[in-house]
Design a protein around this motif. Sequence first.
Motif, PDB file in Angstrom:
ATOM      1  N   LYS A 152       0.270  -1.965  35.364  1.00  0.00           N
ATOM      2  CA  LYS A 152      -0.843  -2.793  34.889  1.00  0.00           C
ATOM      3  C   LYS A 152      -0.412  -3.771  33.788  1.00  0.00           C
ATOM      4  N   PHE A 153       0.446  -3.311  32.856  1.00  0.00           N
ATOM      5  CA  PHE A 153       0.724  -4.115  31.660  1.00  0.00           C
ATOM      6  C   PHE A 153       2.135  -4.707  31.604  1.00  0.00           C
ATOM      7  N   PHE A 154       3.104  -4.075  32.255  1.00  0.00           N
ATOM      8  CA  PHE A 154       4.496  -4.476  32.011  1.00  0.00           C
ATOM      9  C   PHE A 154       5.200  -5.133  33.203  1.00  0.00           C
ATOM     10  N   TYR A 157       4.272  -8.907  34.054  1.00  0.00           N
ATOM     11  CA  TYR A 157       4.553  -9.786  32.898  1.00  0.00           C
ATOM     12  C   TYR A 157       6.062  -9.995  32.806  1.00  0.00           C
ATOM     13  N   THR A 158       6.798  -8.905  32.916  1.00  0.00           N
ATOM     14  CA  THR A 158       8.262  -8.983  32.759  1.00  0.00           C
ATOM     15  C   THR A 158       8.885  -9.800  33.880  1.00  0.00           C
ATOM     16  N   LYS A 159       8.395  -9.592  35.107  1.00  0.00           N
ATOM     17  CA  LYS A 159       8.928 -10.385  36.236  1.00  0.00           C
ATOM     18  C   LYS A 159       8.675 -11.871  36.003  1.00  0.00           C
ATOM     19  N   GLN A 161       8.074 -13.383  33.062  1.00  0.00           N
ATOM     20  CA  GLN A 161       8.779 -13.885  31.872  1.00  0.00           C
ATOM     21  C   GLN A 161      10.268 -14.083  32.125  1.00  0.00           C
ATOM     22  N   TRP A 162      10.875 -13.154  32.855  1.00  0.00           N
ATOM     23  CA  TRP A 162      12.342 -13.168  32.966  1.00  0.00           C
ATOM     24  C   TRP A 162      12.851 -13.566  34.352  1.00  0.00           C
ATOM     25  N   GLY A 163      11.952 -13.569  35.336  1.00  0.00           N
ATOM     26  CA  GLY A 163      12.377 -13.895  36.700  1.00  0.00           C
ATOM     27  C   GLY A 163      13.136 -12.756  37.364  1.00  0.00           C
ATOM     28  N   ALA A 175      11.667  -2.343  24.836  1.00  0.00           N
ATOM     29  CA  ALA A 175      11.603  -1.489  23.638  1.00  0.00           C
ATOM     30  C   ALA A 175      11.079  -2.254  22.421  1.00  0.00           C
ATOM     31  N   ARG A 176      10.947  -3.575  22.543  1.00  0.00           N
ATOM     32  CA  ARG A 176      10.313  -4.340  21.461  1.00  0.00           C
ATOM     33  C   ARG A 176       8.846  -3.954  21.307  1.00  0.00           C
ATOM     34  N   ILE A 177       8.264  -3.444  22.397  1.00  0.00           N
ATOM     35  CA  ILE A 177       6.821  -3.150  22.393  1.00  0.00           C
ATOM     36  C   ILE A 177       6.607  -1.652  22.175  1.00  0.00           C
ATOM     37  N   ARG A 186      -2.367  -3.921  15.656  1.00  0.00           N
ATOM     38  CA  ARG A 186      -1.523  -5.043  15.246  1.00  0.00           C
ATOM     39  C   ARG A 186      -0.316  -5.137  16.185  1.00  0.00           C
ATOM     40  N   TYR A 187       0.156  -6.378  16.410  1.00  0.00           N
ATOM     41  CA  TYR A 187       1.311  -6.528  17.302  1.00  0.00           C
ATOM     42  C   TYR A 187       2.573  -6.011  16.612  1.00  0.00           C
ATOM     43  N   PHE A 188       2.625  -6.230  15.286  1.00  0.00           N
ATOM     44  CA  PHE A 188       3.793  -5.776  14.520  1.00  0.00           C
ATOM     45  C   PHE A 188       3.321  -4.858  13.403  1.00  0.00           C
ATOM     46  N   ILE A 274      -3.593 -14.067  23.890  1.00  0.00           N
ATOM     47  CA  ILE A 274      -4.066 -13.249  25.011  1.00  0.00           C
ATOM     48  C   ILE A 274      -2.996 -13.286  26.108  1.00  0.00           C
ATOM     49  N   ASN A 275      -2.562 -12.097  26.517  1.00  0.00           N
ATOM     50  CA  ASN A 275      -1.529 -11.981  27.556  1.00  0.00           C
ATOM     51  C   ASN A 275      -2.175 -11.851  28.928  1.00  0.00           C
ATOM     52  N   TYR A 276      -1.522 -12.465  29.914  1.00  0.00           N
ATOM     53  CA  TYR A 276      -2.005 -12.397  31.304  1.00  0.00           C
ATOM     54  C   TYR A 276      -0.900 -11.833  32.183  1.00  0.00           C
ATOM     55  N   TYR A 313      15.958 -20.921  25.794  1.00  0.00           N
ATOM     56  CA  TYR A 313      15.127 -20.266  24.783  1.00  0.00           C
ATOM     57  C   TYR A 313      15.449 -18.787  24.600  1.00  0.00           C
ATOM     58  N   TYR A 314      15.660 -18.090  25.718  1.00  0.00           N
ATOM     59  CA  TYR A 314      15.898 -16.651  25.623  1.00  0.00           C
ATOM     60  C   TYR A 314      17.238 -16.292  26.277  1.00  0.00           C
ATOM     61  N   PRO A 315      18.177 -15.680  25.519  1.00  0.00           N
ATOM     62  CA  PRO A 315      19.322 -15.050  26.189  1.00  0.00           C
ATOM     63  C   PRO A 315      18.760 -13.949  27.091  1.00  0.00           C
ATOM     64  N   ARG A 348      22.007 -13.426  21.408  1.00  0.00           N
ATOM     65  CA  ARG A 348      21.218 -12.223  21.103  1.00  0.00           C
ATOM     66  C   ARG A 348      19.743 -12.581  21.024  1.00  0.00           C
ATOM     67  N   TYR A 349      18.925 -11.649  21.495  1.00  0.00           N
ATOM     68  CA  TYR A 349      17.468 -11.818  21.491  1.00  0.00           C
ATOM     69  C   TYR A 349      16.979 -11.552  20.065  1.00  0.00           C
ATOM     70  N   TYR A 350      17.369 -12.451  19.153  1.00  0.00           N
ATOM     71  CA  TYR A 350      17.073 -12.303  17.735  1.00  0.00           C
ATOM     72  C   TYR A 350      15.686 -12.831  17.391  1.00  0.00           C
TER      73      TYR A 350
HETATM   74  N1  UDP Z   1       6.001  -7.357  27.774  1.00  0.00           N
HETATM   75  C1  UDP Z   1       5.226  -6.966  28.857  1.00  0.00           C
HETATM   76  N2  UDP Z   1       3.880  -7.163  28.809  1.00  0.00           N
HETATM   77  C2  UDP Z   1       3.271  -7.772  27.778  1.00  0.00           C
HETATM   78  C3  UDP Z   1       4.059  -8.195  26.679  1.00  0.00           C
HETATM   79  C4  UDP Z   1       5.419  -7.974  26.711  1.00  0.00           C
HETATM   80  O1  UDP Z   1       5.754  -6.443  29.832  1.00  0.00           O
HETATM   81  O2  UDP Z   1       2.036  -7.931  27.804  1.00  0.00           O
HETATM   82  C5  UDP Z   1       7.467  -7.145  27.839  1.00  0.00           C
HETATM   83  C6  UDP Z   1       8.153  -8.369  28.490  1.00  0.00           C
HETATM   84  O3  UDP Z   1       9.294  -7.950  29.176  1.00  0.00           O
HETATM   85  C7  UDP Z   1       8.499  -9.198  27.271  1.00  0.00           C
HETATM   86  C8  UDP Z   1       8.962  -8.102  26.296  1.00  0.00           C
HETATM   87  O4  UDP Z   1       8.026  -7.034  26.540  1.00  0.00           O
HETATM   88  O5  UDP Z   1       9.505 -10.140  27.545  1.00  0.00           O
HETATM   89  C9  UDP Z   1       8.966  -8.479  24.854  1.00  0.00           C
HETATM   90  O6  UDP Z   1       7.697  -8.999  24.486  1.00  0.00           O
HETATM   91  P1  UDP Z   1       7.505  -9.912  23.202  1.00  0.00           P
HETATM   92  O7  UDP Z   1       6.059 -10.176  23.039  1.00  0.00           O
HETATM   93  O8  UDP Z   1       8.244  -9.304  22.078  1.00  0.00           O
HETATM   94  O9  UDP Z   1       8.267 -11.237  23.666  1.00  0.00           O
HETATM   95  P2  UDP Z   1       8.509 -12.641  22.941  1.00  0.00           P
HETATM   96  O10 UDP Z   1       7.423 -12.834  21.924  1.00  0.00           O
HETATM   97  O11 UDP Z   1       9.887 -12.562  22.362  1.00  0.00           O
HETATM   98  O12 UDP Z   1       8.433 -13.618  24.074  1.00  0.00           O
END
Ligand code: UDP
Length: 372
Positions: A152-154, A157-159, A161-163, A175-177, A186-188, A274-276, A313-315, A348-350
């Motif tokens: 539902k959530f990941f 979005y990941t496909k 965002q990253w292809g 693991a950032r999330i 809060r997001y952070f 808002i994430n879609y 933009y993103y490594p 690096r994804y800094y």
């Molecule tokens: N992610 C996801 N669903 C979301 C938000 C993030 O699957 O609703 C995953 C996705 O792979 C994303 C990664 O978590 O690239 C890191 O998210 P972040 O919001 O930190 O990305 P950034 O702000 O660096 O684009």
Amino acid sequence: MSIQIKTTDILIVGSGFSGCVIARELAASGHNVIIIDKRNHIGGNAYDSYDQNGLLIHNYGPHIFHTNSERIFKYLSNFTEWRPYEHRVLSVVNGEQYPFPINRDTLNQLYNLNLNEIEAAKYLERVREPREKIRTSEDVVLNSVGIDLYEKFFLNYTKKQWGVDPSQLKAGVAARIPVRTNTDDRYFTDEYQAMPLRGYSKMFESMLSHPNIELKIGVSFSDVKSTYSDHHVVYTGPIDEYFNYCFGKLPYRSLRFEHEHFTNTDKLQSVGTINYPNDYEYTRITEFKHLTGQQHSGSSTVKEYPQSDGDPYYPIPNDANEAIFKRYETLAKNENNVTFVGRLAQYRYYNMDQVVGAALSASEKLIDRFKN
Ligand code: UDP
Ligand code: FAD
């Protein structure tokens, strides 16, 4: 009266966070630096500006400052005042908005439950798919929340965002999330969360405002390389480009930004982003007023459309790409007169604070080296 002619000691390529921090540190320790950028503005991807309607926007997508490092926060505080801001995100699944990262409220709202914190932890324990080794982003998410929340959530979005599928990305991406059993939305959760009061560009202007710094925008490294061949270079652009792609192109993910303005609108969204995950070609919509606190009769937003071509933009963190990067890194170590720093030069994804940290360490090393 004698006129002092300044000589440039160091050439800095790129005026993003990494270039600006190093320029300032070297200048403050008495070196003359020239900093160039091929774009026609400073600030790299953290650049912000006022759009034609007078709203402060982030031209290259939303940049929210957060760090646990007192040192980094204090350092940047030399160049800006701050506006406290804690970012919040909602994620739309089947037309409903849910708190994201997943927390107890997300679970209760999604599954029509009434879990307390202990029950929420038990719920996740029941649905998670334990993995012995966490190698990929798929492992990270399945291991913590199981298949339904993953889908539902990941997953999508990941496909988008990253292809690629989450199974093709290192664990560090997902693991950032975090996943929470409390109701913190809060997001952070970093100790320091704030936005530069007058914007990032003003902060960069203040960093570069030093008599030992000369700035030239709209200038590429290739334009001036031969002029500065005897000088030390700090390079913050893509490392593969520096070495003429001799080991092939390092993959970067790019984005197309669609900026929009809405007149006579206080706020369109209840939160900053808002994430879609499952709908549309864009990943998220950010409304800048939340981030900047600006008062205005209208509102400006940005949609992010991921794509493979365009500015880097993103490594893309995976084993194959890291192997290519390592080969470039070996060449970089032998370039005695060049220091490679930043998100693109270090592949690096800094986050911004990590770039500031890397740039401060690099500055210290350089200052030490030039002393001897
Ligand atoms: N992610 C996801 N669903 C979301 C938000 C993030 O699957 O609703 C995953 C996705 O792979 C994303 C990664 O978590 O690239 C890191 O998210 P972040 O919001 O930190 O990305 P950034 O702000 O660096 O684009
Ligand atoms: P950049 O900002 O990329 O700067 C490099 C500069 O070098 C550029 O200006 C470029 O034009 C210049 N350059 C490159 N090659 C050459 C050349 N050959 N000649 C001359 N100039 C050259 N971080 C956070 O902490 N929080 C966030 O919310 C956040 N959101 C982000 C959202 C998006 C969409 C993106 C893409 C990144 C986000 N980041 C965020 C990360 C942040 O942008 C980076 O960590 C930071 O800006 C990197 O700084 P840098 O100086 O290393 O690189």
